[in-house]
Design a protein around this motif. Structure first.
Motif, PDB file in Angstrom:
ATOM      1  N   ALA A 193      39.398  38.960  47.571  1.00  0.00           N
ATOM      2  CA  ALA A 193      39.669  38.499  46.205  1.00  0.00           C
ATOM      3  C   ALA A 193      40.247  39.657  45.384  1.00  0.00           C
ATOM      4  O   ALA A 193      39.775  40.794  45.476  1.00  0.00           O
ATOM      5  N   HIS A 194      41.245  39.337  44.585  1.00  0.00           N
ATOM      6  CA  HIS A 194      41.959  40.341  43.784  1.00  0.00           C
ATOM      7  C   HIS A 194      40.994  41.178  42.935  1.00  0.00           C
ATOM      8  O   HIS A 194      41.069  42.408  42.916  1.00  0.00           O
ATOM      9  N   GLY A 195      40.073  40.510  42.237  1.00  0.00           N
ATOM     10  CA  GLY A 195      39.162  41.227  41.339  1.00  0.00           C
ATOM     11  C   GLY A 195      38.217  42.152  42.098  1.00  0.00           C
ATOM     12  O   GLY A 195      37.824  43.213  41.587  1.00  0.00           O
TER      13      GLY A 195
ATOM     14  N   THR B 162      40.846  45.067  33.869  1.00  0.00           N
ATOM     15  CA  THR B 162      41.881  45.929  34.460  1.00  0.00           C
ATOM     16  C   THR B 162      43.254  45.631  33.861  1.00  0.00           C
ATOM     17  O   THR B 162      44.090  46.532  33.742  1.00  0.00           O
ATOM     18  N   HIS B 163      43.490  44.374  33.452  1.00  0.00           N
ATOM     19  CA  HIS B 163      44.786  44.083  32.831  1.00  0.00           C
ATOM     20  C   HIS B 163      44.993  44.917  31.570  1.00  0.00           C
ATOM     21  O   HIS B 163      46.099  45.382  31.301  1.00  0.00           O
ATOM     22  N   VAL B 164      43.947  45.112  30.795  1.00  0.00           N
ATOM     23  CA  VAL B 164      44.154  45.924  29.585  1.00  0.00           C
ATOM     24  C   VAL B 164      44.053  47.420  29.865  1.00  0.00           C
ATOM     25  O   VAL B 164      44.732  48.215  29.206  1.00  0.00           O
TER      26      VAL B 164
ATOM     27  N   VAL C  68      36.347  41.628  36.040  1.00  0.00           N
ATOM     28  CA  VAL C  68      36.969  42.899  36.439  1.00  0.00           C
ATOM     29  C   VAL C  68      38.488  42.795  36.275  1.00  0.00           C
ATOM     30  O   VAL C  68      39.141  43.715  35.771  1.00  0.00           O
ATOM     31  N   ASP C  69      39.047  41.666  36.671  1.00  0.00           N
ATOM     32  CA  ASP C  69      40.507  41.492  36.583  1.00  0.00           C
ATOM     33  C   ASP C  69      40.966  41.601  35.130  1.00  0.00           C
ATOM     34  O   ASP C  69      41.901  42.333  34.809  1.00  0.00           O
ATOM     35  N   LEU C  70      40.283  40.890  34.240  1.00  0.00           N
ATOM     36  CA  LEU C  70      40.760  40.897  32.842  1.00  0.00           C
ATOM     37  C   LEU C  70      40.617  42.287  32.239  1.00  0.00           C
ATOM     38  O   LEU C  70      41.477  42.736  31.467  1.00  0.00           O
TER      39      LEU C  70
ATOM     40  N   VAL D 233      47.270  50.265  39.571  1.00  0.00           N
ATOM     41  CA  VAL D 233      46.071  49.797  40.290  1.00  0.00           C
ATOM     42  C   VAL D 233      46.371  48.439  40.927  1.00  0.00           C
ATOM     43  O   VAL D 233      45.981  48.154  42.066  1.00  0.00           O
ATOM     44  N   HIS D 234      47.100  47.601  40.187  1.00  0.00           N
ATOM     45  CA  HIS D 234      47.473  46.296  40.730  1.00  0.00           C
ATOM     46  C   HIS D 234      48.375  46.418  41.953  1.00  0.00           C
ATOM     47  O   HIS D 234      48.242  45.663  42.915  1.00  0.00           O
ATOM     48  N   GLN D 235      49.306  47.347  41.887  1.00  0.00           N
ATOM     49  CA  GLN D 235      50.232  47.464  43.029  1.00  0.00           C
ATOM     50  C   GLN D 235      49.475  47.849  44.301  1.00  0.00           C
ATOM     51  O   GLN D 235      49.735  47.316  45.376  1.00  0.00           O
TER      52      GLN D 235
ATOM     53  N   GLY E  86      38.989  43.753  44.846  1.00  0.00           N
ATOM     54  CA  GLY E  86      39.813  44.926  45.171  1.00  0.00           C
ATOM     55  C   GLY E  86      39.980  45.838  43.963  1.00  0.00           C
ATOM     56  O   GLY E  86      39.927  47.073  44.079  1.00  0.00           O
ATOM     57  N   LEU E  87      40.145  45.227  42.790  1.00  0.00           N
ATOM     58  CA  LEU E  87      40.302  46.042  41.577  1.00  0.00           C
ATOM     59  C   LEU E  87      39.020  46.812  41.253  1.00  0.00           C
ATOM     60  O   LEU E  87      39.078  47.951  40.781  1.00  0.00           O
ATOM     61  N   ALA E  88      37.862  46.184  41.503  1.00  0.00           N
ATOM     62  CA  ALA E  88      36.586  46.858  41.200  1.00  0.00           C
ATOM     63  C   ALA E  88      36.441  48.128  42.040  1.00  0.00           C
ATOM     64  O   ALA E  88      35.832  49.104  41.610  1.00  0.00           O
TER      65      ALA E  88
END
Ligand code: NZQ
Ligand code: ZN
Length: 387
Positions: free
Chosen positions: A284-286, A200-202, A196-198, A270-272, A288-290
């Protein structure tokens, strides 16, 4: 399109390259501070192999252990003192994003005057980024952040309940030793969060960029499509080294700057917002991003649908922007990730505080940058969509 791009990190990639650690470290000095997390690298003899490789190359080492997930400023300050005490010539990060991020700041502390929290983005115009650091070798054991080949570090100040970010040229690792065999022990949940993290980075640069950037768009789509194909394989069978390799390379490409160069993307909104969520909950960061990424997309797509339609069409063969977002959310869920705040016990009473912290810590005090820029009411609406 106008940009400058320079990424000096040398990448040594492939199954078994952990054994290169000693030779690579010896090029940078005679004493290494080896930074690890809570002990996952002791399982399966990874740490022994790493230290053995240093010994074989004649590199002395001091171990600094106990970097926690969402690494704390206090831990990083202790690491900086350890680097000074042992007169380290090089800092080796053997672990996930948390260990790599902590190691970058640790490497800068022997040269940094004043309060290390001042090097973080939350300081706005009075931020003082580090200008010098010991050389850093990253050896990722988890595919997620891309920290192994970028200049960023995310640190949590638990006294202030804030998580902030620093990026500076001196924090680029000299070398990344990327051995996918080190990731076969990552449990399914952390593997999924990394996927999910990777992604979201793109998507952050894809949707927040200036547009008219066809190469960056295609690269971002390639990263997402690769994650859609190999992510589920890595989650369902951790020992699938081919899947681990593809997920790991995708995670590096996602945030080493190639996809973002020229995109003009601002803010990573989204990261902020996620950094506030994990500062308050230590999740976990990922994960939260999901939860936040599909909600932010639903919000932004109503303001600027074209790019979301392109994403839906090219990635999911779907006609409507909202269908593409729904399919991405289904994918996150199929990996076992939470996609709603209620699943992580965050209630509506937190929304105002989270929104205020987002603009204060991750924005300019009034808004978080992005397309569209987000004020407090916008962030509350996004959190409602994620509820
Ligand atoms: O601490 P140990 O014992 O090593 O266990 C870790 C930790 O519990 C475990 N783990 C790591 N490798 C393993 C393993 N378990 C079994 N086998 C292995 N091979 O996994 C847990 C999570 O590790 P962590 O490093 O926290 O995860 P991740 O790599 O996702 O890093 C997350 C951190 O990176 C930041 C996040 O905010 C968060 O603080 N980010 C850093 C970025 C950057 N530098 O560019 C960008 C990202 O957007 C992100 O914000
Ligand atoms: Zn991230």
């Amino acid at each position: 399109m106008k940009f400058e791009f320079h990424n000096p990190t040398r990448v040594v990639f492939g199954a078994g390259v952990l054994g290169r650690m000693g030779v690579e470290a010896a090029r940078l000095g005679g004493h290494a501070l080896v930074v690890i997390g809570g002990g996952s690298v002791r399982v399966g003899g990874v740490l022994d192999k790493a230290l053995g490789s240093l010994e074989a190359a004649g590199v002395a080492h001091t171990l600094f252990e106990g970097v926690e997930p969402n690494p704390r400023l206090t831990t990083v300050i202790r690491g900086g003192a350890a680097a000074v005490d042992c007169k380290a010539d090089v800092v080796i990060a053997l672990g996930g994003g948390s260990v790599m991020d902590a190691s970058k700041v640790i490497a800068s502390l022997p040269f940094y005057q004043g309060d290390p929290w001042d090097m973080m983005m939350h300081k706005g115009p009075s931020q003082r980024v580090p200008e010098t650091a010991l050389p850093i070798i990253t050896v990722p054991t988890l595919a997620a952040t891309g920290s192994e080949m970028n200049a960023g570090a995310v640190i949590t100040n638990s006294e202030l309940t804030e998580k902030s970010y620093v990026s500076a040229p001196c924090l680029y690792p000299a070398t990344a030793i990327v051995d996918p065999l080190l990731t076969v022990s990552v449990p399914p949940d952390q593997t999924a969060y990394g996927v999910v993290d990777l992604i979201t980075h793109v998507t952050e640069s894809y949707f927040n960029g200036v547009g008219a950037t066809p190469i960056q768009d295609r690269m971002a789509e390639a990263v997402v499509l690769t994650a859609l194909e190999y992510g589920p394989k890595a989650v369902s069978n951790g020992k699938d080294v081919k899947a681990r390799e593809q997920v790991q390379w995708a995670s590096i490409v996602a945030l080493n700057g190639w996809v973002q160069a020229g995109s003009g993307a601002l803010g990573f909104p989204v990261h902020q917002i996620e950094h506030v969520l994990s500062a308050h909950t230590d999740m976990a960061h990922g994960a939260g991003l999901a939860i936040l990424s599909p909600a932010w997309m639903r919000f932004a797509a109503t303001r600027r649908p074209e790019k979301f339609e392109q994403f839906a069409r090219r990635v999911f063969d779907a006609d409507e922007a909202m269908d593409g977002i729904g399919r991405l959310e289904e994918f996150f869920r199929s990996l076992g990730c939470p996609t709603r705040l209620t699943e992580v016990e965050v209630g509506r009473d937190s929304f105002q505080r989270f929104a205020e912290d987002s603009v204060r810590v991750g924005g300019d005090g009034a808004r978080v940058h992005g397309r569209p820029p987000l004020g407090i009411e916008d962030i509350i609406e996004i959190l409602r969509l994620a509820a």
